[in-house]
Design an enzyme around this catalytic site. Structure first.
Site, short mmCIF file in Angstrom:
data_model
loop_
_atom_site.label_atom_id
_atom_site.label_comp_id
_atom_site.label_asym_id
_atom_site.label_seq_id
_atom_site.Cartn_x
_atom_site.Cartn_y
_atom_site.Cartn_z
N CYS A 1 0.68 -1.50 0.05
CA CYS A 1 -0.02 -0.14 0.18
C CYS A 1 0.86 1.24 0.01
O CYS A 1 0.26 2.49 -0.39
CB CYS A 1 -0.95 -0.16 1.15
SG CYS A 1 -2.23 -1.42 1.26
N HIS B 1 -3.48 7.50 1.56
CA HIS B 1 -3.83 6.17 1.16
C HIS B 1 -5.04 5.85 1.63
O HIS B 1 -5.33 6.25 2.84
CB HIS B 1 -2.66 5.00 1.62
CG HIS B 1 -3.18 3.60 1.47
ND1 HIS B 1 -3.57 3.08 0.30
CD2 HIS B 1 -3.15 2.79 2.50
CE1 HIS B 1 -3.96 2.00 0.47
NE2 HIS B 1 -3.81 1.47 1.67
N ASN C 1 -10.20 -0.10 -0.80
CA ASN C 1 -8.64 0.21 -0.58
C ASN C 1 -7.99 -0.69 -1.81
O ASN C 1 -7.86 -1.74 -2.15
CB ASN C 1 -8.23 -0.56 0.54
CG ASN C 1 -6.51 -0.56 0.94
OD1 ASN C 1 -5.78 -0.39 0.01
ND2 ASN C 1 -6.25 -1.12 2.15
O1 UT7 Z 1 -4.10 -0.87 3.48
C1 UT7 Z 1 -3.06 -1.59 4.37
C2 UT7 Z 1 -3.42 -1.34 5.63
N1 UT7 Z 1 -4.49 -1.94 6.18
C3 UT7 Z 1 -5.22 -1.06 6.99
O2 UT7 Z 1 -5.22 0.20 7.45
C4 UT7 Z 1 -6.51 -1.94 7.55
C5 UT7 Z 1 -6.66 -1.48 8.91
N2 UT7 Z 1 -7.84 -2.37 9.76
C6 UT7 Z 1 -9.03 -1.67 9.58
O3 UT7 Z 1 -9.21 -0.99 8.78
C7 UT7 Z 1 -10.03 -2.42 10.55
O4 UT7 Z 1 -9.21 -3.02 11.63
C8 UT7 Z 1 -11.03 -3.20 9.92
C9 UT7 Z 1 -11.86 -2.52 9.04
C10 UT7 Z 1 -10.26 -4.39 9.03
C11 UT7 Z 1 -11.83 -4.06 11.14
O5 UT7 Z 1 -12.38 -3.07 11.80
P1 UT7 Z 1 -12.32 -3.26 13.54
O6 UT7 Z 1 -13.21 -2.15 14.18
O7 UT7 Z 1 -10.84 -3.34 13.82
O8 UT7 Z 1 -12.92 -4.68 13.90
P2 UT7 Z 1 -12.46 -5.63 14.45
O9 UT7 Z 1 -11.23 -6.70 13.58
O10 UT7 Z 1 -11.79 -5.59 16.04
O11 UT7 Z 1 -13.71 -6.89 14.61
C12 UT7 Z 1 -14.60 -6.50 15.57
C13 UT7 Z 1 -15.76 -7.30 15.42
C14 UT7 Z 1 -15.44 -8.77 15.48
O12 UT7 Z 1 -16.44 -9.48 16.06
P3 UT7 Z 1 -16.48 -9.89 17.65
O13 UT7 Z 1 -15.22 -10.73 17.78
O14 UT7 Z 1 -16.36 -8.58 18.28
O15 UT7 Z 1 -17.64 -10.74 17.92
C15 UT7 Z 1 -15.24 -9.36 14.09
O16 UT7 Z 1 -15.41 -10.72 13.72
O17 UT7 Z 1 -16.34 -7.22 13.96
C16 UT7 Z 1 -16.52 -8.44 13.30
N3 UT7 Z 1 -16.27 -8.13 12.00
C17 UT7 Z 1 -17.19 -8.03 11.15
N4 UT7 Z 1 -18.63 -7.78 11.30
C18 UT7 Z 1 -19.31 -7.86 10.30
C19 UT7 Z 1 -15.13 -8.12 11.10
N5 UT7 Z 1 -15.37 -8.13 9.96
C20 UT7 Z 1 -16.80 -8.04 9.69
C21 UT7 Z 1 -17.60 -7.75 8.75
N6 UT7 Z 1 -18.97 -7.68 9.00
N7 UT7 Z 1 -17.11 -7.58 7.59
#
Ligand code: UT7
Length: 314
Positions: free
Chosen positions: A112, A241, A271
């Site tokens: 990225c 980005h 992204n």
């Molecule tokens: O470009 C390269 C660099 N990449 C990035 O910068 C990405 C960085 N990370 C992110 O943007 C975020 O971490 C994400 C968007 C990927 C995830 O968001 P988050 O707020 O960090 O969520 P999380 O991973 O902490 O997950 C929270 C909850 C989990 O459920 P439980 O364990 O709390 O029950 C996940 O299973 O959200 C759940 N979850 C979803 N729910 C509905 C994860 N993905 C999804 C989804 N739909 N697509």
């Protein structure tokens, strides 16, 4: 030898197929509400049979047209991509042939942050006099390496390409750039195949990456402005980005830049990795927001981790 490397033309291209959050609701346990709230993404593009080079070719031709130069005038092509068409030859050489250039061409892989790495590399060629006109492209078909069963990553990524033509200039251009890598985060964000005979998919510890991204990019944006002796008021546009709207707004907040001065295309592009900055730049140049003379801050982080920034007078 030139004092600066200046962007003299921008171009981009998105494949026509749109994948909305509602489309993803049909194949994954997710919702439009969750995706918009947690990422800011509403839709992304996906190739059908187009290659990374096909996207790059159209973006490059648009950038060359905007720059008012012919491909035969190019001295160098650098293509930033994580999704090359083949293990070899470099997709940049396939692109060279497609646009009718005859200069050296190579791929650069920094996920990225690939566009910032490629831009900074091109700048060195121009400042040493090794090249005068350089095409820098970010092009990705990430849908090929997304695990469509993994809701935590499948919702994030999109396909597309963006390109800029750089030219030597005595007045202005890239004012400052900074690059960093820290290879100790291998398991946080990777495609864990052995490259030769396995198909691998993006694996990401999203929450960990999120925290590091906010931390590193906020400090980097602040340092970049400081080292350029530039106040927030003198910054016309942040062109970050496009990974997550919460990361983008946290960085903007840290450097006290209102969101009205941030180019956001994430909602429509998702992204697109190395393509996201030149894509966002081209959108804002073509809709008239970014004008000649504007001060632009590019910043991004990705797998590695590798991250970087560039302060550019357009
Ligand atoms: O470009 C390269 C660099 N990449 C990035 O910068 C990405 C960085 N990370 C992110 O943007 C975020 O971490 C994400 C968007 C990927 C995830 O968001 P988050 O707020 O960090 O969520 P999380 O991973 O902490 O997950 C929270 C909850 C989990 O459920 P439980 O364990 O709390 O029950 C996940 O299973 O959200 C759940 N979850 C979803 N729910 C509905 C994860 N993905 C999804 C989804 N739909 N697509």
């Amino acid at each position: 030898m030139s004092k600066f490397a200046r962007i003299i033309g921008t171009g981009s291209y998105l494949p026509p197929k749109i994948v909305t959050n509602h489309d993803l609701e049909k194949i994954l346990d997710t919702s439009d509400e969750w995706i918009v709230a947690r990422t800011g993404i509403k839709e992304r593009r996906r190739v059908t049979d187009e290659t990374t080079c096909d996207l790059a070719t159209i973006a490059s031709n648009n950038a060359l047209e905007a720059a008012g130069i012919n491909a035969s005038e190019l001295d160098l092509i650098i293509l930033a991509t994580t999704t090359p068409d083949k293990i070899f030859p470099a997709t940049a050489t396939i692109l060279q042939n497609a646009i009718g250039a005859s200069c050296p061409a190579f791929d650069l892989q920094s996920v990225c942050s690939g566009f910032i790495y490629a831009l900074t590399t091109a700048e060195q060629f121009i400042k040493t006099g090794a090249a005068n006109k350089v095409l820098v492209v970010g092009s990705e078909t990430l849908s090929r390496i997304v695990d469509w069963k993994d809701r935590s990553t499948a919702i994030l990524f999109g396909d597309g390409a963006g390109a800029v033509v750089l030219s030597g200039d005595e007045e202005t251009g890239i004012l400052h750039s900074k690059l960093f890598s820290d290879g100790s985060y291998l398991s946080s964000l990777q495609v864990s195949n052995n490259y030769i005979n396995e198909t691998g998919y993006i694996e990401m510890a999203g929450n960990e990456v999120f925290k590091i991204a906010v931390n590193r990019l906020s400090s980097l944006a602040e340092e970049t402005l400081k080292e350029c002796n530039m106040s927030t008021d003198e910054l016309d546009w942040m062109v970050p980005h496009q990974a997550n709207i919460r990361i983008i707004s946290a960085v903007a907040k840290r450097i006290k830049t209102p969101m009205e001065k941030v180019v956001v295309t994430l909602n429509k592009h998702g992204n697109t990795s190395a393509a996201s900055i030149p894509l966002a730049l081209d959108v804002a140049v073509r809709d008239g927001r970014i004008k000649k003379g504007d001060n632009l801050l590019f910043e991004g982080i990705g797998g590695g981790f590798s991250w970087g920034s560039a302060l550019v007078q357009f």
